[in-house]
Design a protein around this motif. Structure first.
Motif, PDB file in Angstrom:
ATOM      1  N   GLN A 159       0.837  -1.198   0.000  1.00 48.61           N
ATOM      2  CA  GLN A 159       0.000   0.000   0.000  1.00 48.61           C
ATOM      3  C   GLN A 159       0.872   1.248   0.000  1.00 48.61           C
ATOM      4  O   GLN A 159       1.914   1.280   0.654  1.00 48.61           O
ATOM      5  CB  GLN A 159      -0.914   0.001   1.231  1.00 48.61           C
ATOM      6  N   PRO A 160       0.449   2.296  -0.701  1.00 52.61           N
ATOM      7  CA  PRO A 160       1.240   3.531  -0.694  1.00 52.61           C
ATOM      8  C   PRO A 160       1.189   4.195   0.682  1.00 52.61           C
ATOM      9  O   PRO A 160       0.193   4.102   1.391  1.00 52.61           O
ATOM     10  CB  PRO A 160       0.552   4.402  -1.750  1.00 52.61           C
ATOM     11  N   VAL A 161       2.284   4.842   1.061  1.00 51.16           N
ATOM     12  CA  VAL A 161       2.320   5.590   2.308  1.00 51.16           C
ATOM     13  C   VAL A 161       1.597   6.904   2.061  1.00 51.16           C
ATOM     14  O   VAL A 161       1.946   7.660   1.145  1.00 51.16           O
ATOM     15  CB  VAL A 161       3.778   5.842   2.763  1.00 51.16           C
ATOM     16  N   VAL A 162       0.572   7.177   2.839  1.00 48.50           N
ATOM     17  CA  VAL A 162      -0.245   8.367   2.652  1.00 48.50           C
ATOM     18  C   VAL A 162       0.394   9.583   3.311  1.00 48.50           C
ATOM     19  O   VAL A 162       0.349  10.679   2.779  1.00 48.50           O
ATOM     20  CB  VAL A 162      -1.667   8.131   3.207  1.00 48.50           C
ATOM     21  N   TRP A 163       1.012   9.392   4.466  1.00 49.69           N
ATOM     22  CA  TRP A 163       1.604  10.509   5.200  1.00 49.69           C
ATOM     23  C   TRP A 163       2.744   9.998   6.052  1.00 49.69           C
ATOM     24  O   TRP A 163       2.655   8.911   6.608  1.00 49.69           O
ATOM     25  CB  TRP A 163       0.553  11.157   6.097  1.00 49.69           C
ATOM     26  N   GLN A 164       3.787  10.754   6.132  1.00 48.80           N
ATOM     27  CA  GLN A 164       4.885  10.457   7.036  1.00 48.80           C
ATOM     28  C   GLN A 164       5.209  11.731   7.797  1.00 48.80           C
ATOM     29  O   GLN A 164       5.212  12.812   7.202  1.00 48.80           O
ATOM     30  CB  GLN A 164       6.123   9.979   6.288  1.00 48.80           C
ATOM     31  N   PRO A 165       5.486  11.608   9.081  1.00 54.10           N
ATOM     32  CA  PRO A 165       5.817  12.810   9.848  1.00 54.10           C
ATOM     33  C   PRO A 165       7.156  13.383   9.407  1.00 54.10           C
ATOM     34  O   PRO A 165       8.069  12.652   9.040  1.00 54.10           O
ATOM     35  CB  PRO A 165       5.884  12.297  11.287  1.00 54.10           C
ATOM     36  N   GLY A 166       7.222  14.686   9.443  1.00 54.87           N
ATOM     37  CA  GLY A 166       8.479  15.360   9.147  1.00 54.87           C
ATOM     38  C   GLY A 166       9.316  15.474  10.403  1.00 54.87           C
ATOM     39  O   GLY A 166       8.895  15.074  11.495  1.00 54.87           O
ATOM     40  N   PRO A 167      10.507  16.031  10.292  1.00 58.61           N
ATOM     41  CA  PRO A 167      11.400  16.165  11.448  1.00 58.61           C
ATOM     42  C   PRO A 167      10.760  16.915  12.627  1.00 58.61           C
ATOM     43  O   PRO A 167      10.968  16.535  13.772  1.00 58.61           O
ATOM     44  CB  PRO A 167      12.603  16.924  10.886  1.00 58.61           C
ATOM     45  N   ALA A 168       9.994  17.952  12.350  1.00 58.36           N
ATOM     46  CA  ALA A 168       9.374  18.718  13.435  1.00 58.36           C
ATOM     47  C   ALA A 168       8.362  17.870  14.203  1.00 58.36           C
ATOM     48  O   ALA A 168       8.314  17.906  15.437  1.00 58.36           O
ATOM     49  CB  ALA A 168       8.698  19.976  12.886  1.00 58.36           C
ATOM     50  N   GLN A 169       7.544  17.094  13.484  1.00 52.92           N
ATOM     51  CA  GLN A 169       6.562  16.231  14.147  1.00 52.92           C
ATOM     52  C   GLN A 169       7.266  15.125  14.928  1.00 52.92           C
ATOM     53  O   GLN A 169       6.866  14.789  16.036  1.00 52.92           O
ATOM     54  CB  GLN A 169       5.584  15.610  13.140  1.00 52.92           C
ATOM     55  N   LEU A 170       8.297  14.553  14.342  1.00 51.12           N
ATOM     56  CA  LEU A 170       9.026  13.485  15.034  1.00 51.12           C
ATOM     57  C   LEU A 170       9.659  13.997  16.323  1.00 51.12           C
ATOM     58  O   LEU A 170       9.636  13.314  17.348  1.00 51.12           O
ATOM     59  CB  LEU A 170      10.100  12.897  14.128  1.00 51.12           C
TER      60      LEU A 170
END
Length: 136
Positions: free
Chosen positions: A12-23
């Motif tokens: 399945q395609p990845v819909v969203w990944q957190p960026g550095p700020a969210q991580l």
């Protein structure tokens, strides 16, 4: 996106990944650091290597309320295919998720929801308590 039962989710395609700020602001990273781990990958490695440590630490992190304390986090006496989690312990999920927050957060939003038709709503901890008690 809804996956079919037994679907290969890796395809399945990845819909969203957190960026550095969210991580950097994530509870998972804060949890890892509190346990002396330098990031998400190290946390995953430690959890896989020592699931008893991980789930015990998660219980503590979440402040789960045990009405009877567990004796052991993970009991593998019948083999890894038949694990017993939190042996001897008893808990009521509602106590941990709702009741313990009621005294100090009665008017704060506990749940926000969006229906399939786009309708939205929310419940405060006080309203959620009434709804849970009505269902019980």
């Amino acid at each position: 996106m809804h996956a079919e039962p037994n679907a290969d989710l890796s395809a399945q395609p990845v819909v969203w990944q957190p960026g550095p700020a969210q991580l950097e602001r994530s509870r998972a990273l804060a949890f890892a650091r509190r346990h002396g781990l330098d990031g998400w990958n190290r946390l995953v490695e430690r959890a896989a290597a020592d699931p008893e440590w991980f789930w015990g630490a998660v219980s503590d992190e979440l402040g789960l309320v045990w009405t009877r304390p567990y004796e052991t986090v993970l009991d593998l006496r019948d083999g890894p295919e038949w694990p017993r989690w939190f042996s001897g312990g008893r808990m009521n999920y509602v106590t941990s998720a709702v009741d313990r927050w009621l005294p100090q957060r009665a008017e704060e939003v506990a749940i926000r929801w969006e229906g399939e038709d786009g309708a939205t709503g929310s419940l405060t901890f006080a309203e959620l308590t009434v709804a849970v008690n009505r269902m019980a």
